[in-house]
Design a protein around this motif. Structure first.
Motif, PDB file in Angstrom:
ATOM      1  N   ASP A   1       0.803  -1.216   0.000  1.00 46.13           N
ATOM      2  CA  ASP A   1       0.000   0.000   0.000  1.00 46.13           C
ATOM      3  C   ASP A   1       0.838   1.269   0.000  1.00 46.13           C
ATOM      4  OD1 ASP A   1      -2.536  -1.275   0.087  1.00 46.13           O
ATOM      5  OD2 ASP A   1      -2.223  -1.714   2.207  1.00 46.13           O
ATOM      6  N   ARG A   2       2.161   1.079   0.002  1.00 46.19           N
ATOM      7  CA  ARG A   2       3.030   2.254   0.066  1.00 46.19           C
ATOM      8  C   ARG A   2       4.277   1.998  -0.782  1.00 46.19           C
ATOM      9  NH1 ARG A   2       2.980   6.228   5.198  1.00 46.19           N
ATOM     10  NH2 ARG A   2       3.664   8.021   3.986  1.00 46.19           N
ATOM     11  N   PRO A   3       4.159   2.026  -2.099  1.00 47.32           N
ATOM     12  CA  PRO A   3       5.313   1.728  -2.954  1.00 47.32           C
ATOM     13  C   PRO A   3       6.440   2.735  -2.742  1.00 47.32           C
ATOM     14  CG  PRO A   3       3.264   1.736  -4.210  1.00 47.32           C
ATOM     15  CD  PRO A   3       2.944   2.302  -2.875  1.00 47.32           C
ATOM     16  N   GLN A   4       7.654   2.229  -2.715  1.00 49.52           N
ATOM     17  CA  GLN A   4       8.849   3.066  -2.588  1.00 49.52           C
ATOM     18  C   GLN A   4       9.752   2.825  -3.790  1.00 49.52           C
ATOM     19  OE1 GLN A   4       9.367   5.126   0.223  1.00 49.52           O
ATOM     20  NE2 GLN A   4       7.368   4.466   1.007  1.00 49.52           N
ATOM     21  N   LEU A   5      10.331   3.879  -4.334  1.00 51.57           N
ATOM     22  CA  LEU A   5      11.273   3.731  -5.431  1.00 51.57           C
ATOM     23  C   LEU A   5      12.570   3.118  -4.923  1.00 51.57           C
ATOM     24  CD1 LEU A   5      10.938   7.247  -7.131  1.00 51.57           C
ATOM     25  CD2 LEU A   5       9.766   5.145  -7.797  1.00 51.57           C
ATOM     26  N   SER A   6      13.184   2.307  -5.751  1.00 50.95           N
ATOM     27  CA  SER A   6      14.555   1.883  -5.475  1.00 50.95           C
ATOM     28  C   SER A   6      15.489   3.045  -5.797  1.00 50.95           C
ATOM     29  CB  SER A   6      14.916   0.667  -6.320  1.00 50.95           C
ATOM     30  OG  SER A   6      14.966   1.030  -7.703  1.00 50.95           O
ATOM     31  N   ASP A   7      16.744   2.933  -5.363  1.00 51.44           N
ATOM     32  CA  ASP A   7      17.701   3.991  -5.685  1.00 51.44           C
ATOM     33  C   ASP A   7      17.847   4.147  -7.200  1.00 51.44           C
ATOM     34  OD1 ASP A   7      18.094   4.447  -3.012  1.00 51.44           O
ATOM     35  OD2 ASP A   7      19.971   3.310  -2.897  1.00 51.44           O
ATOM     36  N   ALA A   8      17.836   3.028  -7.901  1.00 45.55           N
ATOM     37  CA  ALA A   8      17.976   3.083  -9.362  1.00 45.55           C
ATOM     38  C   ALA A   8      16.762   3.753  -9.996  1.00 45.55           C
ATOM     39  CB  ALA A   8      18.157   1.678  -9.926  1.00 45.55           C
ATOM     40  N   GLN A   9      15.576   3.445  -9.507  1.00 49.46           N
ATOM     41  CA  GLN A   9      14.377   4.092 -10.038  1.00 49.46           C
ATOM     42  C   GLN A   9      14.364   5.583  -9.719  1.00 49.46           C
ATOM     43  OE1 GLN A   9      11.619   1.530  -7.981  1.00 49.46           O
ATOM     44  NE2 GLN A   9      11.001   0.495  -9.883  1.00 49.46           N
ATOM     45  N   ALA A  10      14.786   5.916  -8.501  1.00 47.12           N
ATOM     46  CA  ALA A  10      14.805   7.323  -8.091  1.00 47.12           C
ATOM     47  C   ALA A  10      15.748   8.140  -8.947  1.00 47.12           C
ATOM     48  CB  ALA A  10      15.199   7.426  -6.618  1.00 47.12           C
ATOM     49  N   ALA A  11      16.832   7.513  -9.411  1.00 47.95           N
ATOM     50  CA  ALA A  11      17.783   8.234 -10.257  1.00 47.95           C
ATOM     51  C   ALA A  11      17.151   8.687 -11.566  1.00 47.95           C
ATOM     52  CB  ALA A  11      18.999   7.356 -10.537  1.00 47.95           C
ATOM     53  N   GLY A  12      16.063   8.053 -11.961  1.00 53.84           N
ATOM     54  CA  GLY A  12      15.357   8.450 -13.173  1.00 53.84           C
ATOM     55  C   GLY A  12      14.139   9.304 -12.916  1.00 53.84           C
ATOM     56  N   GLN A  13      13.959   9.678 -11.651  1.00 53.76           N
ATOM     57  CA  GLN A  13      12.815  10.523 -11.302  1.00 53.76           C
ATOM     58  C   GLN A  13      13.286  11.741 -10.516  1.00 53.76           C
ATOM     59  OE1 GLN A  13       9.053   8.979 -10.138  1.00 53.76           O
ATOM     60  NE2 GLN A  13       9.438   6.924 -10.944  1.00 53.76           N
ATOM     61  N   GLU A  14      14.286  12.399 -11.056  1.00 49.89           N
ATOM     62  CA  GLU A  14      14.786  13.652 -10.491  1.00 49.89           C
ATOM     63  C   GLU A  14      14.064  14.826 -11.169  1.00 49.89           C
ATOM     64  OE1 GLU A  14      16.934  13.919  -8.078  1.00 49.89           O
ATOM     65  OE2 GLU A  14      18.152  12.102  -8.046  1.00 49.89           O
ATOM     66  N   VAL A  15      14.252  16.004 -10.615  1.00 51.23           N
ATOM     67  CA  VAL A  15      13.647  17.200 -11.194  1.00 51.23           C
ATOM     68  C   VAL A  15      14.041  17.363 -12.655  1.00 51.23           C
ATOM     69  CG1 VAL A  15      13.598  19.724 -11.088  1.00 51.23           C
ATOM     70  CG2 VAL A  15      13.449  18.393  -8.977  1.00 51.23           C
ATOM     71  N   ALA A  16      15.315  17.120 -12.954  1.00 53.05           N
ATOM     72  CA  ALA A  16      15.791  17.287 -14.331  1.00 53.05           C
ATOM     73  C   ALA A  16      15.076  16.357 -15.299  1.00 53.05           C
ATOM     74  CB  ALA A  16      17.300  17.050 -14.391  1.00 53.05           C
ATOM     75  N   ASP A  17      14.686  15.177 -14.822  1.00 54.20           N
ATOM     76  CA  ASP A  17      13.959  14.254 -15.691  1.00 54.20           C
ATOM     77  C   ASP A  17      12.575  14.808 -16.024  1.00 54.20           C
ATOM     78  OD1 ASP A  17      15.965  12.065 -15.678  1.00 54.20           O
ATOM     79  OD2 ASP A  17      15.481  11.999 -13.549  1.00 54.20           O
ATOM     80  N   TRP A  18      11.967  15.487 -15.076  1.00 51.11           N
ATOM     81  CA  TRP A  18      10.658  16.089 -15.322  1.00 51.11           C
ATOM     82  C   TRP A  18      10.754  17.283 -16.276  1.00 51.11           C
ATOM     83  CZ3 TRP A  18       9.609  12.234 -12.204  1.00 51.11           C
ATOM     84  CH2 TRP A  18       8.295  11.903 -11.904  1.00 51.11           C
ATOM     85  N   LEU A  19      11.800  18.055 -16.109  1.00 53.55           N
ATOM     86  CA  LEU A  19      11.874  19.300 -16.874  1.00 53.55           C
ATOM     87  C   LEU A  19      12.419  19.105 -18.282  1.00 53.55           C
ATOM     88  CD1 LEU A  19      13.011  21.819 -14.117  1.00 53.55           C
ATOM     89  CD2 LEU A  19      10.703  21.141 -14.807  1.00 53.55           C
ATOM     90  N   GLY A  20      13.089  17.994 -18.540  1.00 54.55           N
ATOM     91  CA  GLY A  20      13.457  17.643 -19.901  1.00 54.55           C
ATOM     92  C   GLY A  20      14.307  18.654 -20.628  1.00 54.55           C
TER      93      GLY A  20
END
Length: 689
Positions: free
Chosen positions: A663-682
């Motif tokens: 009920d509370r998914p957490q990103l792995s470190d590897a997944q988090a590396a692809g979900q930084e602010v820079a990834d959103w702003l492109g």
């Protein structure tokens, strides 16, 4: 949003921020427009006898002059509402010591732009600065060589910024005979020292003495000195000081030393002692006497005795990094909560060295100006009292040329503007900027709801209810508040979705704003269109950050509100993201409010119009969650399971954070590396323009 769901309720609006400092003048008062001068007598100019000093009140547009202090320098006390320097006065450019001293010591306010390396004589002389002054280096060219500044008893509202102050060193390392500081204050208050490079002085680089208070020291480089920074040395507990984002390097002692400070808040500083150099640190941050110190997220590299305290002092220490340090590293006692005085956002301690190496010290963008002709073409002013070019914000937007290719800066004087504002899609590059010292000083407010009746008899609908609509690409909102004050309690018979701010444009930058409402406060519309919010507040209770855009809420505060009848229940985010896009990212942000524990969800999945092809996404990471957040923070909406969409957390803290579960998914470190602010702003880097 039009999906059937429980209605949001309304309560009396709560205060989000502490009091800020209203300014009497709009930043544009020093601008010429259309051949006239706004707010100044064009004939009131400096004497031609001082040929090296140029009065630029009608010849320069100084956007950086709208900047005001944060931290304790922003707190109202002693009759002073924040720290904004000489912004109410004329702007002069100086290149000689005589002219610098003339304007610095004058009784009236001035913005003094130092546009050269000025040598002070005799060596060690400290120019006595009077109240209501901004002394700022022009880009990286402003230097004070062989001297410094002194702020005496009662001097207040002073900004010293973007200067290099250097070289009074007389050859004696621990010099007791030459009290030659870069900046010394004795009994001053409301002082902001920002983005300076201070080095090689005979005594200290900064001395804050004799009950000086309401001081903020930020983004400076302090280096190559015996004593970096001393504070206090009285028996009184008076001094309130904020020290953040300073790079203190190769200094032996007082890094800083705080003696009998009522409140000393140190965060995100970088203390560096390189090995095999002639200068060796004896200690780092020192809490002396009865000082109450809060130390957060700083980085100590190679320092001896990085954190020390007296038996009578307190240090609350958390989140710092210690690399290659040795000796005393102490904490203990209950100090205070800085957020009781002002809002702030912490950077991660691990990021501090890189952040300060690139960002501390003088900046080329500060202290520079454009010509009056350029200002006239790109700057419009708004003031309710008629002192600007326009009395309403929409009138100024209407004056922007269709298809404009350069930025238009609309400067809005403090006041409450009851109106709806639309920046249309054919007018890109528009900035709405409040000129007050606080986000609260300039407020755009209206009270339409989805079910409210328009003049033509139709209803507004959710998106149409917005107080401010941003439809033009590359638009910015800065230093203001946008509010929808629809009273849902008094209007239970109509649909209560009431948007404060709607964006439907790419590259929208929201910097230092408050967006406040109840249900559906912030609508980030437009599939894949990028929105970046920082240093801001969002206030609401139901789905109050929602839409299909690619949106980042970074280093901000999300404030949870009770509903109109006093109950606590709600949802922070309701993304309606297309499958190929990124949704809502909440990063380095605090989520809290005066609501019941365990009463709010982080979010739910909005499949707008029942569109099963959507894949809503919300990530909440590196944020502080209060106990108001449910232990199962995500929930379904409109018959769609959130578990089939994209919802996750990463390294959140606080009473409302939790460990990984179904009920509370957490990103792995590897997944988090692809979900930084820079990834959103492109590839887009938001920059204040």
């Amino acid at each position: 949003m039009n999906n059937a769901r429980s209605k949001a309720r309304h309560r009396k609006r709560s205060t989000v921020l502490g009091a800020g400092a209203p300014l009497a003048a709009v930043a544009a008062l020093a601008l010429a427009y259309g051949g006239g001068v706004l707010g100044a007598d064009g004939g009131d100019r400096a004497s031609a006898a001082t040929a090296d000093a140029t009065d630029t009140a009608t010849a320069q547009a100084t956007a950086w002059a709208a900047d005001v202090a944060d931290g304790f320098a922003s707190v109202e006390s002693q009759g002073q509402k924040g720290t904004y320097g000489g912004r109410d006065g004329r702007t002069v450019t100086v290149k000689t010591a005589a002219d610098l001293e003339k304007y610095a010591t004058a009784s009236e306010p001035y913005v003094i732009v130092v546009a050269a390396a000025i040598t002070i004589s005799p060596v060690g002389k400290e120019i006595k600065v009077a109240s209501d002054k901004t002394i700022v280096g022009s880009g990286t060219s402003g230097q004070i060589v062989g001297g410094g500044f002194f702020l005496g008893t009662g001097v207040h509202n002073v900004i010293i910024r973007n200067l290099t102050i250097r070289d009074t060193y007389q050859g004696t390392w621990n010099d007791k005979d030459h009290d030659f500081d870069a900046i010394q204050m004795d009994g001053a208050h409301h002082v902001w020292i920002d983005h300076n490079d201070l080095r090689r002085m005979a005594d200290g680089l900064i001395d804050v003495r004799k009950d000086s208070t309401n001081v903020t020291v930020s983004w400076n480089k302090l280096s190559n000195d015996n004593k970096a920074f001393g504070i206090g040395w009285t028996d009184n507990l008076v001094t309130d000081i904020t020290i953040h984002h300073n790079w203190i390097r190769e200094t032996e002692q007082r890094n800083p030393s705080t003696d009998n400070c009522a409140h000393a808040h140190l965060y995100n500083n970088y203390l560096q002692d390189d090995p095999n150099t002639a200068i060796t640190s004896s200690y780092g941050n020192y809490s002396r006497g009865r000082t109450r110190m809060v130390l957060e997220n700083s980085y100590f590299q190679g320092m001896k005795n990085p954190v020390t305290k007296d038996a009578t002092a307190t240090i609350e220490q958390r989140g710092s990094v210690f690399s290659g340090t040795s000796g005393r590293n102490e904490s203990g006692g209950s100090a205070f909560s800085p957020k009781d005085f002002y809002a702030y956002t912490l950077d991660k301690a691990a990021d501090v060295p890189a952040l300060l190496k690139s960002g501390a010290g003088p900046r080329s963008s500060i202290g520079t100006a454009v010509s009056a002709k350029a200002a006239a073409a790109t700057t419009l002013t708004v003031a309710k009292d008629g002192s600007g070019q326009y009395k309403t914000v929409q009138a100024a937007v209407d004056a922007v040329p269709t298809g404009n290719t350069a930025r238009v800066d609309i400067l809005i004087a403090p006041g409450t503007y009851r109106e709806t504002v639309t920046i249309p899609s054919n007018k890109p590059h528009v900035t709405l900027r409040g000129t007050g010292s606080s986000r609260k000083d300039t407020v755009i407010v209206e009270g339409h709801a989805a079910g409210s009746t328009k003049p033509d008899g139709s209803t507004y609908g959710t998106s149409g209810s917005a107080t401010v609509h941003v439809l033009g690409a590359d638009s910015q909102l800065r230093n203001l508040s946008v509010t929808n004050d629809f009273d849902e309690g008094a209007n239970q018979s109509i649909a209560g979705q009431a948007v404060a701010l709607r964006t439907n444009a790419d590259q929208v930058f929201l910097d230092s704003v408050i967006v406040s409402g109840d249900q559906d406060t912030l609508l980030v519309d437009g599939s894949g269109k990028r929105v970046y919010m920082t240093n801001s507040y969002v206030v609401g209770n139901v789905d109050f950050i929602f839409g299909g855009a690619t949106a980042v809420i970074d280093k901000s505060v999300i404030t949870l509100k009770k509903r109109w009848n006093g109950t606590s229940a709600g949802y922070v985010a309701a993304p309606s993201t297309a499958a190929a896009n990124k949704g809502i990212l909440i990063n380095r942000t605090t989520i809290s409010g005066d609501v019941t524990n365990g009463s709010f969800y982080l979010g739910r999945n909005w499949h707008a119009g029942g569109n099963a092809a959507l894949d809503p996404q919300a990530t909440v990471r590196n944020s502080t969650l209060s106990a108001a957040i449910k232990s199962t923070p995500w929930t379904d909406m409109g018959g769609f399971s959130w578990k089939d969409d994209r919802f996750a957390e990463y390294k959140n803290t606080g009473a409302g954070a939790g460990s990984a579960s179904a009920d509370r998914p957490q990103l792995s470190d590897a997944q988090a590396a692809g979900q930084e602010v820079a990834d959103w702003l492109g590839g887009w880097t938001p920059t204040a323009g």
